[in-house]
Design an enzyme around this catalytic site. Sequence first.
Site, PDB file in Angstrom:
ATOM      1  CB  VAL A  32       0.205   4.983  -1.047  1.00  0.00           C
ATOM      2  CG1 VAL A  32       0.647   6.171  -1.893  1.00  0.00           C
ATOM      3  CG2 VAL A  32      -0.479   3.947  -1.932  1.00  0.00           C
ATOM      4  CE1 TYR A  33       3.088   9.863   5.735  1.00  0.00           C
ATOM      5  CE2 TYR A  33       3.575   7.849   6.954  1.00  0.00           C
ATOM      6  CZ  TYR A  33       3.638   9.231   6.833  1.00  0.00           C
ATOM      7  OH  TYR A  33       4.252   9.967   7.811  1.00  0.00           O
ATOM      8  CB  ALA A  34       5.015   2.820   4.091  1.00  0.00           C
ATOM      9  CB  SER A  49       5.671   8.728  -0.148  1.00  0.00           C
ATOM     10  OG  SER A  49       5.238   8.900   1.194  1.00  0.00           O
TER      11      SER A  49
END
Length: 288
Positions: A161-163, A165
Amino acid sequence: MTTPTTGAGPGAAGTAAVPGAAVVTGAAGGLGRAIAAALHADGWRVLLTDIDADAVATAAAPLGGWSRTLDVRDEAACADIAAEAAGRGGLGLWVNNAGILVTGPSWEHDAATRRRVLEVNTLGAMNGTLAALAVMRTQGYGHVLNVVSLAGLVAAPGETVYAASKHALVAFSIGTQADLRLAGHRGVHVSCLCPDGIWTPMLHDRLDDPGAAASFTGTLLTPERVARRAARLARRPRPVVAVPRWRGVQVRLLDALPGAALRLLPAVMAVGRAGQRRQRRRTGGGHH
């Protein structure tokens, strides 16, 4: 300090002094604080912003004491900060550094967590970028520097999810730079700084987190090293800069060959877990 003419700015030929003020988001600690310090040392008048009012005021004290509370998810508040900075001889630089990290498989995060990551890391940086560009396009100069991550260049396992974003932020940044050129804005720049894992509070509690192993697969950087590169990039804009450079080449190769990357995944994660153990030994298992 003289405000430069249209087309001048950090990196412009013959420009000795930095133009106007710089804004850094997420500047209360970690990388943001280090970037603010590096820019201050390079001659910028730096406005430090953060959601934590007391912490950012403390960080700003040795750098001229200019700080404001800012939640980057608030579009109007970003515009107010841009206007205030522009009042100090022009807005020369805006650094979107504020960000949050979540780890683990994508299906383990609830909707509120996914939304928060995207609102801070992607929409928050968009808010800052557009607030800054509203000023810079009128001035005819300026530079938005978006702190991304190598996770913006490759789908980092365990940080999905971080990647996602950060991938969105890279696309937004490069596309916005292209739009600026098509609109005739030659003196306004947008850059992405994509560092490897950095030993900041974002990773201090991740030494036993298998989901964060990807952040420990390469060179664990100090905030100061990345901040020095950010200050250089502020002077000489480039669309995308990886730190270190060789890691940018490596992860882009993996991104271009997703089948091979999946086959290499067990080995990559083993390297990351070894990196976590190595860092635990260096730090005695705790924080600096």
